[in-house]
Design an enzyme around this catalytic site. Sequence first.
Site, PDB file in Angstrom:
ATOM      1  N   TYR A 127      40.711 -35.290  40.356  1.00 39.57           N
ATOM      2  CA  TYR A 127      41.135 -33.790  40.434  1.00 39.57           C
ATOM      3  C   TYR A 127      41.567 -33.596  41.980  1.00 39.57           C
ATOM      4  CZ  TYR A 127      38.380 -32.414  36.336  1.00 39.57           C
ATOM      5  OH  TYR A 127      38.191 -32.370  34.950  1.00 39.57           O
ATOM      6  N   LEU A 157      42.910 -16.928  26.203  1.00 35.86           N
ATOM      7  CA  LEU A 157      41.787 -16.109  25.472  1.00 35.86           C
ATOM      8  C   LEU A 157      41.271 -14.699  26.376  1.00 35.86           C
ATOM      9  CD1 LEU A 157      39.592 -18.780  23.648  1.00 35.86           C
ATOM     10  CD2 LEU A 157      40.914 -16.979  22.564  1.00 35.86           C
ATOM     11  N   GLY A 182      43.521 -12.650  27.294  1.00 37.98           N
ATOM     12  CA  GLY A 182      44.519 -11.931  26.827  1.00 37.98           C
ATOM     13  C   GLY A 182      45.710 -11.528  28.004  1.00 37.98           C
TER      14      GLY A 182
END
Length: 327
Positions: free
Chosen positions: A53, A214, A216
């Site tokens: 990472y 998810l 939105g």
Amino acid sequence: MEQRHLGRTGLRVSRIGLGTLTWGRDTDEHDAADLLKAFWEAGGTLVDTADVYGDGEAEYLLGQLIEGLVPRRDLVISTKAGSVPDPDRRFDGSRGHLLAALDASLARLGTDYVDLWHIHAFDPFTPLEETLQALDLAVSSGRARYAGVSNYCGWQLAKAATWQLAAPGTRTRLASTQLEYSLLQRGVEREVLPAALDLGIGLLPSSPLGRGVLTGKYRHGTPADSRGASEHMGLFVAPYLDDTATRIVDAVTTAADGLAVTPLQIALAWVRDRPGVAAPIVGARNAQQLTAALSVEALSLPDEICRALDDVSAPLHRYPDHDWSTL
């Protein structure tokens, strides 16, 4: 925050984990400090990172914040090794590479041990028993307290876990497995999750918010400041912007409106409380996003909402997936 046992072990972790995928790249040291402090103050303990990472910067940043900001003893630090920047060999599960990678991770983290160490992915070019021996050596030497695997499919997970269980007291039991799991990605339910449940392995879902979809935020386009609009993260989000995902996001939004909560809370509560799940890993980019995710602690979804979401997002099961006799 509620604490849960990780699989069939004595290790307890917060039921929401903090991910660091963007640390050292999209998340600078100031935002990282805000994230870690907010997470700790909310009772969070599990912080997940990996040696790749930010090319190691995520581990380094976390190491700089330990003790100076948050006591080391209050955190359950999880990191991963095995991914390599080689186009001809994406994963290196050799004992030599893994142990050297762990030593480098400890140096960046500024700690003598990690609480949980994962093999990042399955390496088909290294004998599995050699890869797993690295876990045994890491635990027996005290450099890791617990061990797990990441991105292993069903047969790989079952083979690895069974090998470790075959010599109790000599080999290290797998505590966890980390894979993507959300209402938009339920593939783990076919074989990985049944294997994990049977073998007592805790599941740590990554991307529990469907790579952000998810929430939105992509319903009416791609926001300019979102990962979907990012040069290096756009391709990561793109697979979840299709018609199937739109239908599921609409259902999540409807459920959120009915309960007077946010789509993020609905999606995260759903995956958090799935059988076998220990702690979804939330990769917030700033403290505001993390606070929104942590607000799910008090939310439990009604059974009828769970059933509706299960139906609209149900993965396709075909022979010979588990429970094939009902197909």
